[in-house]
Motif scaffolding. Structure first.
Motif, PDB file in Angstrom:
ATOM      1  N   GLY A  84       3.531  -1.230   5.287  1.00  0.00           N
ATOM      2  CA  GLY A  84       4.731  -0.743   4.625  1.00  0.00           C
ATOM      3  C   GLY A  84       5.658  -1.867   4.209  1.00  0.00           C
ATOM      4  N   ARG A  85       5.840  -2.835   5.108  1.00  0.00           N
ATOM      5  CA  ARG A  85       6.689  -3.975   4.774  1.00  0.00           C
ATOM      6  C   ARG A  85       6.075  -4.816   3.653  1.00  0.00           C
ATOM      7  NH1 ARG A  85       7.262  -4.266  10.519  1.00  0.00           N
ATOM      8  NH2 ARG A  85       5.870  -6.081  10.601  1.00  0.00           N
ATOM      9  N   ALA A  86       4.753  -4.989   3.715  1.00  0.00           N
ATOM     10  CA  ALA A  86       4.068  -5.758   2.669  1.00  0.00           C
ATOM     11  C   ALA A  86       4.188  -5.082   1.319  1.00  0.00           C
ATOM     12  CB  ALA A  86       2.596  -5.946   3.041  1.00  0.00           C
ATOM     13  N   ALA A  87       4.101  -3.759   1.311  1.00  0.00           N
ATOM     14  CA  ALA A  87       4.240  -3.021   0.059  1.00  0.00           C
ATOM     15  C   ALA A  87       5.630  -3.212  -0.540  1.00  0.00           C
ATOM     16  CB  ALA A  87       3.971  -1.535   0.298  1.00  0.00           C
ATOM     17  N   ARG A 153      10.002  10.123   3.009  1.00  0.00           N
ATOM     18  CA  ARG A 153      10.713   8.926   3.476  1.00  0.00           C
ATOM     19  C   ARG A 153       9.837   7.688   3.348  1.00  0.00           C
ATOM     20  NH1 ARG A 153      11.613  10.382   8.280  1.00  0.00           N
ATOM     21  NH2 ARG A 153      10.139   9.065   9.402  1.00  0.00           N
ATOM     22  N   VAL A 154       8.556   7.829   3.596  1.00  0.00           N
ATOM     23  CA  VAL A 154       7.639   6.693   3.450  1.00  0.00           C
ATOM     24  C   VAL A 154       7.595   6.233   1.998  1.00  0.00           C
ATOM     25  CG1 VAL A 154       5.230   5.970   3.613  1.00  0.00           C
ATOM     26  CG2 VAL A 154       6.246   7.317   5.458  1.00  0.00           C
ATOM     27  N   ALA A 155       7.463   7.170   1.064  1.00  0.00           N
ATOM     28  CA  ALA A 155       7.445   6.804  -0.356  1.00  0.00           C
ATOM     29  C   ALA A 155       8.748   6.135  -0.765  1.00  0.00           C
ATOM     30  CB  ALA A 155       7.183   8.046  -1.210  1.00  0.00           C
ATOM     31  N   ILE A 159       8.476   2.180  -2.071  1.00  0.00           N
ATOM     32  CA  ILE A 159       8.490   2.081  -3.532  1.00  0.00           C
ATOM     33  C   ILE A 159       9.916   2.148  -4.075  1.00  0.00           C
ATOM     34  CG2 ILE A 159       7.738   3.120  -5.706  1.00  0.00           C
ATOM     35  CD1 ILE A 159       5.253   4.111  -4.332  1.00  0.00           C
ATOM     36  N   ASP A 160      10.582   3.278  -3.862  1.00  0.00           N
ATOM     37  CA  ASP A 160      11.878   3.489  -4.498  1.00  0.00           C
ATOM     38  C   ASP A 160      12.947   2.529  -3.983  1.00  0.00           C
ATOM     39  OD1 ASP A 160      10.926   5.717  -6.006  1.00  0.00           O
ATOM     40  OD2 ASP A 160      11.036   6.922  -4.195  1.00  0.00           O
ATOM     41  N   LEU A 161      12.963   2.317  -2.688  1.00  0.00           N
ATOM     42  CA  LEU A 161      13.989   1.467  -2.110  1.00  0.00           C
ATOM     43  C   LEU A 161      13.862   0.012  -2.595  1.00  0.00           C
ATOM     44  CD1 LEU A 161      15.266   1.636   1.514  1.00  0.00           C
ATOM     45  CD2 LEU A 161      14.801  -0.559   0.454  1.00  0.00           C
ATOM     46  N   PRO A 162      12.667  -0.610  -2.522  1.00  0.00           N
ATOM     47  CA  PRO A 162      12.582  -1.979  -3.047  1.00  0.00           C
ATOM     48  C   PRO A 162      12.847  -2.076  -4.542  1.00  0.00           C
ATOM     49  CG  PRO A 162      10.426  -1.184  -2.327  1.00  0.00           C
ATOM     50  CD  PRO A 162      11.430  -0.210  -1.822  1.00  0.00           C
ATOM     51  N   GLU A 185      12.494  -5.838   2.749  1.00  0.00           N
ATOM     52  CA  GLU A 185      11.743  -5.615   3.987  1.00  0.00           C
ATOM     53  C   GLU A 185      12.629  -5.049   5.091  1.00  0.00           C
ATOM     54  OE1 GLU A 185       8.370  -7.836   5.468  1.00  0.00           O
ATOM     55  OE2 GLU A 185       8.963  -9.437   4.085  1.00  0.00           O
ATOM     56  N   GLU A 186      13.836  -5.579   5.218  1.00  0.00           N
ATOM     57  CA  GLU A 186      14.746  -5.086   6.253  1.00  0.00           C
ATOM     58  C   GLU A 186      15.070  -3.613   6.034  1.00  0.00           C
ATOM     59  OE1 GLU A 186      18.086  -7.675   5.940  1.00  0.00           O
ATOM     60  OE2 GLU A 186      17.308  -9.107   7.413  1.00  0.00           O
ATOM     61  N   CYS A 187      15.363  -3.260   4.788  1.00  0.00           N
ATOM     62  CA  CYS A 187      15.709  -1.864   4.500  1.00  0.00           C
ATOM     63  C   CYS A 187      14.502  -0.945   4.717  1.00  0.00           C
ATOM     64  CB  CYS A 187      16.217  -1.747   3.063  1.00  0.00           C
ATOM     65  SG  CYS A 187      17.797  -2.577   2.760  1.00  0.00           S
ATOM     66  N   THR A 188      13.345  -1.396   4.287  1.00  0.00           N
ATOM     67  CA  THR A 188      12.138  -0.602   4.480  1.00  0.00           C
ATOM     68  C   THR A 188      11.830  -0.434   5.959  1.00  0.00           C
ATOM     69  OG1 THR A 188      11.193  -1.216   2.350  1.00  0.00           O
ATOM     70  CG2 THR A 188       9.640  -0.543   4.067  1.00  0.00           C
ATOM     71  N   ALA A 189      11.917  -1.528   6.712  1.00  0.00           N
ATOM     72  CA  ALA A 189      11.653  -1.457   8.151  1.00  0.00           C
ATOM     73  C   ALA A 189      12.620  -0.511   8.841  1.00  0.00           C
ATOM     74  CB  ALA A 189      11.747  -2.855   8.765  1.00  0.00           C
ATOM     75  N   ALA A 190      13.893  -0.563   8.450  1.00  0.00           N
ATOM     76  CA  ALA A 190      14.878   0.326   9.058  1.00  0.00           C
ATOM     77  C   ALA A 190      14.551   1.785   8.755  1.00  0.00           C
ATOM     78  CB  ALA A 190      16.275  -0.024   8.551  1.00  0.00           C
TER      79      ALA A 190
END
Length: 204
Positions: A84-87, A153-155, A159-162, A185-190
Motif C-alpha cells: 500500500g505504501r509503495a503504491a 478506504r484502501v482505494a 490512489i486518491d489520496l496520493p 506515504e505518511e497519509c496512506t499509512a495513517a
C-alpha cells in the motif's frame, strides 16, 4: 532498411499530451497537433481517423503507462501494508517524472470523450480498470479490509489520496516539493492504520 516515419505516433501523442496539459482536453485537436509538430494534417489523420481516436489514444497511452508502474509497485511487495505504501509512493514518484501526463490524469476518461470512443478503445480502458480493481481487491484482502467501506478506504489511501498530494502544485505549475513522497506515504499509512517506516524521505 526503411527509414522511421518523420511524424511517428508517439511524437504526435507527445504533442497531444503537451497540448492537453496546457489547455485541457479541449486543446487536443487534430489541427493543433499538426501545428504543434509541423506535421501535415494528412499525417495526423493517417494515424488517427478522427478526434475521438486521438483523444482515446492520448488518454489510454497515459493511463496504461501509469497503471503498469503502479501495478508493478504493488506486486513487488508481499506484505500488504508495504504494498500500500509503495503504491502511494509510486503515484507521487511517477507524477514527479511525468508532470504533463499526470495533469491529464487529473481529468478523466469522460473528459477525453470516452462516450465517443470505438469499442476497441473502450475495451482497452476496461481491461486496465479490471487489472487495477483486481490489485485493489487483493490488497484489501491482505489488509483484512472486508467491508465495503474498508475496501473504499484502501482505494482512497493508495490512489486518491496520493493524487491529492500532487494535484495542487501541478495545477499551479509548480514542481512537487521534495517531501511529497514521504507525505503521501505518511497519509496512506495513517489511513491504513500503520505508521510509515523511518527513512523513506525525498524523491525516489
Amino acid at each position: 532498411m526503411a527509414r522511421p516515419p518523420r511524424f511517428s505516433t508517439d511524437l504526435l501523442l507527445d504533442a497531444a499530451v503537451a497540448l492537453g496539459a496546457a489547455s485541457g482536453p479541449a486543446g487536443v485537436t487534430m489541427s493543433a497537433v499538426a501545428q504543434e509538430t509541423g506535421a501535415p494534417s494528412g499525417s495526423v489523420y493517417h494515424r488517427f481517423p478522427g478526434r475521438d481516436a486521438l483523444l482515446a489514444e492520448v488518454w489510454l497511452r497515459t493511463v496504461e503507462r501509469f497503471q503498469e508502474g503502479w501495478l508493478a509497485a504493488v506486486d513487488a511487495e508481499t506484505d500488504a501494508l508495504r504494498a500500500g505504501r509503495a503504491a502511494a509512493r509510486h503515484v507521487v514518484t511517477w507524477s514527479r517524472a511525468h508532470p504533463r501526463e499526470t495533469t491529464l490524469l487529473l481529468y478523466g476518461a469522460e473528459d477525453f470523450g470516452r462516450s465517443g470512443w470505438s469499442d476497441e478503445h473502450r475495451a482497452r480502458a476496461d481491461r486496465g480498470g479490471r487489472r487495477v480493481r483486481a490489485a485493489l481487491a487483493a490488497l484489501a484482502a491482505g489488509l483484512g479490509a472486508d467491508a465495503p467501506a474498508d475496501r473504499e478506504r484502501v482505494a482512497l489511501a493508495v490512489i486518491d489520496l496520493p493524487l491529492s498530494v500532487v494535484r495542487r502544485p501541478l495545477r499551479a505549475g509548480r514542481p512537487l516539493p521534495a517531501h511529497a513522497e514521504r507525505l503521501a506515504e505518511e497519509c496512506t499509512a495513517a489511513l491504513l492504520g500503520q505508521a510509515p517506516e523511518p527513512g523513506a524521505d525525498g524523491p525516489g
